[in-house]
Design a protein around this motif. Structure first.
Motif, PDB file in Angstrom:
ATOM      1  N   UNK A   1     -42.253 -26.380  -2.625  1.00 19.07           N
ATOM      2  CA  UNK A   1     -42.557 -25.658  -1.400  1.00 19.07           C
ATOM      3  C   UNK A   1     -43.452 -24.340  -2.000  1.00 19.07           C
ATOM      4  N   UNK A   2     -43.257 -24.157  -3.187  1.00 16.86           N
ATOM      5  CA  UNK A   2     -44.018 -23.172  -3.703  1.00 16.86           C
ATOM      6  C   UNK A   2     -44.200 -23.265  -5.176  1.00 16.86           C
ATOM      7  N   UNK A   3     -45.289 -22.793  -5.673  1.00 18.86           N
ATOM      8  CA  UNK A   3     -45.470 -22.995  -7.082  1.00 18.86           C
ATOM      9  C   UNK A   3     -46.082 -21.741  -7.696  1.00 18.86           C
ATOM     10  N   UNK A   4     -45.336 -20.930  -8.033  1.00 23.97           N
ATOM     11  CA  UNK A   4     -45.804 -19.624  -8.745  1.00 23.97           C
ATOM     12  C   UNK A   4     -46.624 -19.805 -10.183  1.00 23.97           C
ATOM     13  N   UNK A   5     -47.415 -19.015 -10.445  1.00 21.83           N
ATOM     14  CA  UNK A   5     -48.100 -18.858 -11.635  1.00 21.83           C
ATOM     15  C   UNK A   5     -46.771 -18.731 -12.897  1.00 21.83           C
ATOM     16  N   UNK A   6     -47.144 -19.539 -14.131  1.00 19.49           N
ATOM     17  CA  UNK A   6     -46.373 -19.358 -15.198  1.00 19.49           C
ATOM     18  C   UNK A   6     -47.132 -18.754 -16.283  1.00 19.49           C
ATOM     19  N   UNK A   7     -46.427 -17.591 -16.741  1.00 23.22           N
ATOM     20  CA  UNK A   7     -47.080 -17.069 -18.075  1.00 23.22           C
ATOM     21  C   UNK A   7     -45.774 -17.300 -18.932  1.00 23.22           C
ATOM     22  N   UNK A   8     -46.140 -18.433 -19.860  1.00 24.56           N
ATOM     23  CA  UNK A   8     -44.887 -18.755 -20.766  1.00 24.56           C
ATOM     24  C   UNK A   8     -43.715 -19.339 -19.789  1.00 24.56           C
ATOM     25  N   UNK A   9     -42.635 -19.011 -19.706  1.00 27.30           N
ATOM     26  CA  UNK A   9     -41.731 -19.797 -18.830  1.00 27.30           C
ATOM     27  C   UNK A   9     -41.450 -18.875 -17.661  1.00 27.30           C
TER      28      UNK A   9
ATOM     29  N   UNK B   1     -41.705 -30.142   4.211  1.00 25.17           N
ATOM     30  CA  UNK B   1     -42.279 -30.657   2.960  1.00 25.17           C
ATOM     31  C   UNK B   1     -43.095 -32.023   3.468  1.00 25.17           C
ATOM     32  N   UNK B   2     -42.629 -32.533   4.360  1.00 27.10           N
ATOM     33  CA  UNK B   2     -43.562 -33.861   4.813  1.00 27.10           C
ATOM     34  C   UNK B   2     -44.819 -33.202   5.279  1.00 27.10           C
ATOM     35  N   UNK B   3     -44.709 -32.057   5.991  1.00 17.79           N
ATOM     36  CA  UNK B   3     -45.975 -31.654   6.593  1.00 17.79           C
ATOM     37  C   UNK B   3     -47.078 -31.275   5.446  1.00 17.79           C
ATOM     38  N   UNK B   4     -46.323 -30.568   4.267  1.00 15.75           N
ATOM     39  CA  UNK B   4     -47.257 -30.098   3.333  1.00 15.75           C
ATOM     40  C   UNK B   4     -48.148 -31.465   2.553  1.00 15.75           C
ATOM     41  N   UNK B   5     -46.993 -32.378   2.395  1.00 11.12           N
ATOM     42  CA  UNK B   5     -47.471 -33.570   1.606  1.00 11.12           C
ATOM     43  C   UNK B   5     -48.709 -34.257   2.447  1.00 11.12           C
ATOM     44  N   UNK B   6     -48.554 -34.240   3.934  1.00  9.75           N
ATOM     45  CA  UNK B   6     -49.552 -34.733   4.570  1.00  9.75           C
ATOM     46  C   UNK B   6     -50.642 -33.842   4.589  1.00  9.75           C
TER      47      UNK B   6
ATOM     48  N   UNK C   1     -52.100 -25.165  -1.997  1.00 14.02           N
ATOM     49  CA  UNK C   1     -52.350 -26.265  -2.303  1.00 14.02           C
ATOM     50  C   UNK C   1     -53.301 -26.533  -3.569  1.00 14.02           C
ATOM     51  N   UNK C   2     -54.355 -25.900  -3.386  1.00 17.97           N
ATOM     52  CA  UNK C   2     -55.296 -25.861  -4.718  1.00 17.97           C
ATOM     53  C   UNK C   2     -54.540 -25.610  -5.776  1.00 17.97           C
ATOM     54  N   UNK C   3     -53.908 -24.713  -5.912  1.00 16.05           N
ATOM     55  CA  UNK C   3     -53.064 -24.409  -7.119  1.00 16.05           C
ATOM     56  C   UNK C   3     -52.135 -25.518  -7.350  1.00 16.05           C
ATOM     57  N   UNK C   4     -51.462 -25.833  -6.440  1.00 17.63           N
ATOM     58  CA  UNK C   4     -50.585 -27.155  -6.672  1.00 17.63           C
ATOM     59  C   UNK C   4     -51.241 -28.437  -7.344  1.00 17.63           C
ATOM     60  N   UNK C   5     -52.327 -28.721  -6.713  1.00 16.66           N
ATOM     61  CA  UNK C   5     -53.248 -29.794  -6.902  1.00 16.66           C
ATOM     62  C   UNK C   5     -53.916 -29.801  -8.383  1.00 16.66           C
ATOM     63  N   UNK C   6     -54.853 -28.611  -8.460  1.00 18.09           N
ATOM     64  CA  UNK C   6     -55.564 -28.374  -9.768  1.00 18.09           C
ATOM     65  C   UNK C   6     -54.787 -28.146 -10.868  1.00 18.09           C
ATOM     66  N   UNK C   7     -53.596 -27.611 -10.841  1.00 14.40           N
ATOM     67  CA  UNK C   7     -52.914 -27.461 -11.806  1.00 14.40           C
ATOM     68  C   UNK C   7     -53.153 -26.225 -12.787  1.00 14.40           C
ATOM     69  N   UNK C   8     -53.453 -25.115 -12.004  1.00 14.11           N
ATOM     70  CA  UNK C   8     -53.642 -24.005 -12.549  1.00 14.11           C
ATOM     71  C   UNK C   8     -52.415 -23.481 -13.416  1.00 14.11           C
TER      72      UNK C   8
END
Lengths: 120, 120
Positions: free
Chosen positions: A33-41, A71-76, A97-104
DNA sequence: ACTTTAATTTCACTTTAAATGAAAAACATT
DNA sequence: AATGTTTTTCATTTAAAGTGAAATTAAAGT
């Protein structure tokens, strides 16, 4: 609340701002549902992350949606989720979405695609 | 499934058709989610009632809405609930509201306006 | 009017999603 | 290595939704 100069915030601060437990943020992350930036862990939440999270909370508590359906809406990449979404949050959502997909993010988060797995 | 000639159906049949417990239909009625015709104390569900109930179930299980928010939308006569609503269900919804408001039903159902009372 | 029958109501319990508490584990830093 | 902090795991809590079973009530038949 947040210093405009800074660009990211630690999980405890974000949790406090949202009025939830930091554990809940880990929980949301398990479902992508969210993917914050990771620096180290360590996690760093951007303003976009925070706006997005606020919107998710709004969907849950004002529109009465459950996590599963969000989650379903996000996936779609469902347009529905954007329809009634405030302008600035649409941007956040796209960034998300960009971050989630591109794996920044630096570290592959395990259980990344656990989304829906534990939700029955 | 339902005989076109008939115009109303007993609770057990409706429950079976919807794949739920009849107790759940009583439960929904407590929150004014449906109000079947009463003859004596027995309930008779019209095709409109059944379509409406199917739509409510869809809102819950496909759109992930909770009862609380569906009830709120109904109370507001919110356009939102009609937006994505199939044509025929819009009609059912209007019929439902009309019946609910005009009190076509024979017996005053107690707890009629308990809607939201028990939902916290 | 009384008995039978069936729908309804009540009460308590089950299930599941969402959220959280607390302790263990995993890293970074000194 | 010891310390401190974040993360992870595991178990528990809370509340909504749904249900089981017994008690109740009303209708129907005699």
């Amino acid at each position: 609340m947040f210093d405009e100069a800074d660009k990211s915030y630690p999980i405890e601060l974000v949790a406090e701002f949202l009025g939830i437990n930091s554990r809940t943020l880990y929980y949301y992350e398990k479902f992508s549902l969210v993917c914050p930036l990771r620096r180290g862990r360590k996690r760093y939440y951007s303003k976009e992350d925070i706006n997005w999270l606020e919107y998710v909370r709004e969907l849950m508590y004002e529109h009465g949606m459950n996590l599963r359906s969000i989650i379903i809406l996000i996936k779609r990449r469902d347009a529905v989720i954007l329809d009634r979404c405030p302008e600035d949050v649409v941007l956040c959502f796209k960034n998300y979405l960009a971050r989630k997909d591109n794996g920044t993010k630096k570290i592959k988060i395990e259980g990344e695609d656990d989304a829906l797995k534990d939700i029955k």
